[in-house]
Motif scaffolding. Structure first.
Motif, PDB file in Angstrom:
ATOM      1  N   UNK A  68       0.729  -1.264  -0.032  1.00 12.32           N
ATOM      2  CA  UNK A  68      -0.081  -0.010   0.341  1.00 12.32           C
ATOM      3  C   UNK A  68       0.737   1.295   0.009  1.00 12.32           C
ATOM      4  N   UNK A  69       1.784   1.339   0.733  1.00 14.86           N
ATOM      5  CA  UNK A  69       2.795   2.513   0.898  1.00 14.86           C
ATOM      6  C   UNK A  69       3.673   2.559  -0.588  1.00 14.86           C
ATOM      7  N   UNK A  70       3.741   1.567  -1.146  1.00 16.45           N
ATOM      8  CA  UNK A  70       4.540   1.452  -2.292  1.00 16.45           C
ATOM      9  C   UNK A  70       3.493   1.958  -3.712  1.00 16.45           C
ATOM     10  N   UNK A  71       2.032   1.429  -3.443  1.00 17.68           N
ATOM     11  CA  UNK A  71       1.376   2.147  -4.445  1.00 17.68           C
ATOM     12  C   UNK A  71       1.021   3.693  -4.191  1.00 17.68           C
ATOM     13  N   UNK A  76       9.931   2.887  -2.067  1.00 15.97           N
ATOM     14  CA  UNK A  76      10.571   2.395  -3.664  1.00 15.97           C
ATOM     15  C   UNK A  76      11.092   0.962  -3.083  1.00 15.97           C
ATOM     16  N   UNK A  77      10.717  -0.001  -3.917  1.00 20.44           N
ATOM     17  CA  UNK A  77      11.398  -1.365  -3.544  1.00 20.44           C
ATOM     18  C   UNK A  77      12.510  -1.697  -4.685  1.00 20.44           C
ATOM     19  N   UNK A  78      13.304  -2.493  -4.193  1.00 24.68           N
ATOM     20  CA  UNK A  78      14.380  -2.972  -5.157  1.00 24.68           C
ATOM     21  C   UNK A  78      14.530  -4.440  -4.751  1.00 24.68           C
ATOM     22  N   UNK A  85      14.110  -4.841  -0.941  1.00 22.50           N
ATOM     23  CA  UNK A  85      14.307  -3.982   0.193  1.00 22.50           C
ATOM     24  C   UNK A  85      13.615  -2.735  -0.183  1.00 22.50           C
ATOM     25  N   UNK A  86      13.328  -2.133   0.883  1.00 21.48           N
ATOM     26  CA  UNK A  86      12.383  -0.871   0.678  1.00 21.48           C
ATOM     27  C   UNK A  86      13.200   0.228   1.209  1.00 21.48           C
ATOM     28  N   UNK A  87      12.761   1.410   0.700  1.00 27.29           N
ATOM     29  CA  UNK A  87      13.523   2.738   1.260  1.00 27.29           C
ATOM     30  C   UNK A  87      12.303   3.941   0.945  1.00 27.29           C
ATOM     31  N   UNK A  88      12.555   4.923   1.475  1.00 31.61           N
ATOM     32  CA  UNK A  88      11.469   6.282   1.169  1.00 31.61           C
ATOM     33  C   UNK A  88      11.557   6.613  -0.128  1.00 31.61           C
ATOM     34  N   UNK A  89      10.627   7.007  -0.748  1.00 33.50           N
ATOM     35  CA  UNK A  89      10.508   7.855  -1.743  1.00 33.50           C
ATOM     36  C   UNK A  89      10.578   9.351  -1.482  1.00 33.50           C
TER      37      UNK A  89
END
Length: 104
Positions: A68-71, A76-78, A85-89
């Motif tokens: 949901x946070x990515x949508x 951002x995921x890699x 791995x997730x990091x903030x956009x």
């Protein structure tokens, strides 16, 4: 930027905490990337398992939160090997701050 989707994503305490934790991943999570075969620049990204461990709850719930946070374009995921791995956009977060400053 979809302000409604962002507000929905941030309306849950755990999802909001995830975004907060990822602001300073070195302070909130153990060192990352130890399971990777080669040195990779994770750009501050944190493995799903580390986020799940800190957030508590079921793995499927935390995965749904991350999705949901990515949508909402807050994360951002890699993918590196079999790990994500997730990091903030930061671009979206900056736009959100500017929106709040100008519109609210």
């Amino acid at each position: 930027m979809d302000i409604i989707e962002i507000c929905k994503a941030l309306s849950n305490e755990t999802r909001l905490s995830i975004v907060r934790w990822l602001k300073n991943p070195q302070e909130n999570f153990p060192p990352q990337g130890g399971s990777l075969d080669s040195a990779v620049d994770l750009k501050g990204g944190v493995c799903v398992s580390s986020i799940h461990q800190k957030a508590g709850g079921s793995q499927s719930t935390v995965s749904n939160y991350l999705d949901m946070l990515q949508r909402a374009e807050l994360l951002i995921s890699e993918r590196h090997g079999k790990w994500t791995y997730y990091r903030r956009n930061e671009k979206t977060i900056k736009s959100l701050a500017e929106y709040i400053d100008k519109e609210l």
